[in-house]
Design an enzyme around this catalytic site. Structure first.
Site, PDB file in Angstrom:
ATOM      1  N   ARG A 260       0.831  -1.295  -0.102  1.00 34.97           N
ATOM      2  CA  ARG A 260       0.086   0.090  -0.185  1.00 34.97           C
ATOM      3  C   ARG A 260       1.083   1.096   0.143  1.00 34.97           C
ATOM      4  O   ARG A 260       1.404   1.328   1.073  1.00 34.97           O
ATOM      5  CB  ARG A 260      -1.035  -0.029   1.378  1.00 34.97           C
ATOM      6  CG  ARG A 260      -1.897   0.883   1.294  1.00 34.97           C
ATOM      7  CD  ARG A 260      -2.710   1.011   2.715  1.00 34.97           C
ATOM      8  NE  ARG A 260      -1.764   2.034   3.445  1.00 34.97           N
ATOM      9  CZ  ARG A 260      -1.354   1.883   4.704  1.00 34.97           C
ATOM     10  NH1 ARG A 260      -2.105   1.051   5.752  1.00 34.97           N
ATOM     11  NH2 ARG A 260      -0.499   3.056   5.272  1.00 34.97           N
ATOM     12  N   HIS A 264      -3.572   4.594   4.570  1.00 37.14           N
ATOM     13  CA  HIS A 264      -4.671   3.425   4.568  1.00 37.14           C
ATOM     14  C   HIS A 264      -5.701   4.112   4.019  1.00 37.14           C
ATOM     15  O   HIS A 264      -6.663   3.480   2.938  1.00 37.14           O
ATOM     16  CB  HIS A 264      -5.223   3.044   6.104  1.00 37.14           C
ATOM     17  CG  HIS A 264      -6.206   2.355   6.361  1.00 37.14           C
ATOM     18  ND1 HIS A 264      -6.521   0.955   5.640  1.00 37.14           N
ATOM     19  CD2 HIS A 264      -7.580   2.652   6.843  1.00 37.14           C
ATOM     20  CE1 HIS A 264      -7.479   0.827   5.861  1.00 37.14           C
ATOM     21  NE2 HIS A 264      -8.231   1.350   6.581  1.00 37.14           N
ATOM     22  N   TYR A 273       3.817   5.656  11.567  1.00 41.81           N
ATOM     23  CA  TYR A 273       3.924   4.230  12.269  1.00 41.81           C
ATOM     24  C   TYR A 273       5.067   3.594  10.986  1.00 41.81           C
ATOM     25  O   TYR A 273       5.093   2.514  11.174  1.00 41.81           O
ATOM     26  CB  TYR A 273       2.645   3.834  12.536  1.00 41.81           C
ATOM     27  CG  TYR A 273       1.826   3.646  11.270  1.00 41.81           C
ATOM     28  CD1 TYR A 273       1.918   2.819  10.209  1.00 41.81           C
ATOM     29  CD2 TYR A 273       0.765   4.672  11.112  1.00 41.81           C
ATOM     30  CE1 TYR A 273       0.822   2.743   9.037  1.00 41.81           C
ATOM     31  CE2 TYR A 273      -0.146   4.635  10.079  1.00 41.81           C
ATOM     32  CZ  TYR A 273      -0.154   3.496   9.075  1.00 41.81           C
ATOM     33  OH  TYR A 273      -1.081   3.582   7.786  1.00 41.81           O
TER      34      TYR A 273
HETATM   35  C1  LIG Z   1     -14.926  -5.830  11.586  1.00 44.76           C
HETATM   36  C2  LIG Z   1     -14.183  -4.661  11.367  1.00 44.76           C
HETATM   37  N1  LIG Z   1     -13.360  -4.286  12.246  1.00 44.76           N
HETATM   38  C3  LIG Z   1     -12.568  -3.139  12.116  1.00 44.76           C
HETATM   39  C4  LIG Z   1     -12.517  -2.334  11.168  1.00 44.76           C
HETATM   40  C5  LIG Z   1     -11.978  -1.001  11.187  1.00 44.76           C
HETATM   41  N2  LIG Z   1     -10.885  -1.136   9.728  1.00 44.76           N
HETATM   42  C6  LIG Z   1     -11.200  -0.607   8.643  1.00 44.76           C
HETATM   43  S1  LIG Z   1     -10.027  -0.972   7.657  1.00 44.76           S
HETATM   44  C7  LIG Z   1      -9.213  -1.977   8.723  1.00 44.76           C
HETATM   45  C8  LIG Z   1      -7.755  -2.730   8.199  1.00 44.76           C
HETATM   46  C9  LIG Z   1      -7.993  -3.549   7.237  1.00 44.76           C
HETATM   47  O1  LIG Z   1      -6.703  -4.171   6.885  1.00 44.76           O
HETATM   48  P1  LIG Z   1      -6.370  -5.170   5.675  1.00 44.76           P
HETATM   49  O2  LIG Z   1      -7.450  -6.316   5.672  1.00 44.76           O
HETATM   50  O3  LIG Z   1      -5.047  -5.380   5.633  1.00 44.76           O
HETATM   51  O4  LIG Z   1      -7.100  -4.483   4.175  1.00 44.76           O
HETATM   52  P2  LIG Z   1      -6.399  -3.142   3.801  1.00 44.76           P
HETATM   53  O5  LIG Z   1      -7.144  -1.598   4.290  1.00 44.76           O
HETATM   54  O6  LIG Z   1      -5.021  -2.982   3.968  1.00 44.76           O
HETATM   55  O7  LIG Z   1      -6.628  -3.038   2.063  1.00 44.76           O
HETATM   56  C10 LIG Z   1      -9.856  -1.863  10.102  1.00 44.76           C
HETATM   57  C11 LIG Z   1      -9.393  -2.515  11.310  1.00 44.76           C
HETATM   58  C12 LIG Z   1     -13.782  -2.740  10.049  1.00 44.76           C
HETATM   59  N3  LIG Z   1     -14.043  -1.837   8.970  1.00 44.76           N
HETATM   60  N4  LIG Z   1     -14.417  -3.898  10.283  1.00 44.76           N
END
Ligand SMILES: Cc1ncc(C[n+]2csc(CCOP(=O)(O)OP(=O)(O)O)c2C)c(N)n1
Ligand SMILES: [Mg+2]
Length: 367
Positions: A260, A264, A273
């Site tokens: 990425r 985010h 971080y």
């Molecule tokens: C069930 C749930 N828990 C927490 C969140 C908050 N949240 C949004 S994005 C994220 C991280 C996701 O990371 P990843 O699966 O690696 O996907 P990326 O964003 O890196 O594409 C979190 C914890 C959420 N949207 N849904």
């Protein structure tokens, strides 16, 4: 196994790569791909155009025109490669970052922007594009995809489902449950994990002690790691996994190893971080530059072609911006639309109550 290797680690991970960061073709015995010059130029065009739409969306958010945007910067090859492997009959289940897959499914980018502008709840008909609505609840779409796949399996359809999720999502219960269901029912589904190394500020080593693709073997289906910045490899690997799914061979987990490059979302500041050197190292593996180098080196495209794609990208960026700003604000009653597939008495009643409540502010008659 060295003394430093974590307990349980065995052979070093294999990475399927068909195009090096320098633009050199690599042969792989299991993943041969024969692309015409026209097809490679077309993939290059896809990559450039989706990056341009993404850039415009980030700018629109910064100017207050979108509430939020989740950038795909760096993940273009994973998305375009896998997206172009799909047939019209296949169904894709995205997260909130799959703008490149949406592009491959012919979803107008302005419809994606509309959701982040808060003027629609998704904005497209999933069945028109065989592209499900964006899903924010991490990992839940894996269950939807497996359910869908089990449905088409029972219909006897010549199709597969593909579901996108991130490295962080692999820690969710939903994702692990979906692996079990897909495995025991031999569901025609491809799990496409974009390991972009981060889940917001949480690094990969806080999600897993083994390479993610190796998790699949514990569930009883194959897992494979592909260079997620290599559009040829992503296309070839996804094509094979989809063909396996359609021909009754069950699920595959693809781990697209990528990065990425941006934040985010626009609400995040990754400089808090992660170290700058990490981004610099990944810039050398840019998914677009290697296709450009390949086209140049093999004289499959000239400067005129690259200039034309750049001009097309600029025109697309301008067009997306103009149409985004022209999106009409929906009336407050739109909140009640699409709650169910068909009209519903309770929803109708709630809509009427809410409109009466709002009307009270105009006349001062009701509170
Ligand atoms: C069930 C749930 N828990 C927490 C969140 C908050 N949240 C949004 S994005 C994220 C991280 C996701 O990371 P990843 O699966 O690696 O996907 P990326 O964003 O890196 O594409 C979190 C914890 C959420 N949207 N849904
Ligand atoms: Mg991630």
């Amino acid at each position: 196994m060295t003394a430093e290797a974590p307990r349980g680690a065995d052979a070093p991970p294999e990475l399927i790569q068909l195009l090096t960061p320098e633009g050199e073709r690599v042969e792989h015995p299991d993943y041969d791909i024969d692309l015409t010059a026209e097809e490679v130029r077309s993939l290059y065009r896809d990559l450039v155009l989706v990056r341009r739409v993404d850039l415009e969306a980030v700018a629109l958010q910064r100017q207050g025109e979108l509430g939020l945007w989740a950038s795909l910067l760096g993940q273009e090859a994973a998305q375009v490669g896998s997206g172009r492997a799909l047939t019209d009959a296949d169904m894709a289940f995205p997260t909130y970052r799959e703008h490149g897959v949406a592009w491959c499914r012919d979803v107008d980018p302005v419809k994606l922007l509309g959701m982040f502008r808060g003027v629609n709840h998704g904005g497209w008909d999933p069945y028109e594009h065989n592209f499900h609505l964006y899903t924010i609840v991490i990992g839940s779409q894996t269950l939807h995809a497996v359910g869908y796949a089990m449905g088409i399996q029972r219909d006897g359809a010549e199709a597969a489902a593909i579901v996108y999720f991130g490295d962080g999502a692999t820690s969710q219960g939903d994702v692990n449950e979906s692996f079990i269901w897909a495995s025991v029912f031999n569901a025609p589904v491809v799990f496409f994990c974009q390991n972009n190394q981060w889940a917001i500020s949480e690094p990969l080593e806080k999600q897993t002690r083994i390479p993610l693709y190796k998790r699949a073997s514990g569930f009883g289906f194959p897992g494979i790691r592909v260079d997620g910045n290599d559009v040829f490899a992503c296309l070839a690997v996804t094509r094979k996994a989809l063909a396996d799914a359609r021909s009754g061979q069950g699920p595959t987990l693809i781990e697209a190893f990528t990065y990425r490059m941006g934040a985010h979302t626009t609400s995040d500041d990754p400089t808090r971080y992660r170290v700058a050197g990490e981004l610099e190292a990944w810039k050398l593996k840019d998914p677009i530059e290697r296709v450009k180098a390949y086209l140049f080196k093999n004289q499959l495209a000239d400067q005129e072609f690259f200039d034309k794609v750049d001009a097309e990208a600029d025109a697309l960026g301008k067009d997306v911006r103009r149409r985004c700003l022209e999106l009409p604000d929906p009336g407050p009653e739109a909140l009640f639309d699409h709650v169910y597939g068909a009209p519903h008495a309770l929803v109708d009643e709630e809509r009427e109550q809410y409109l009466a409540y709002l009307a009270g502010f105009e006349t001062g008659a009701e509170r």
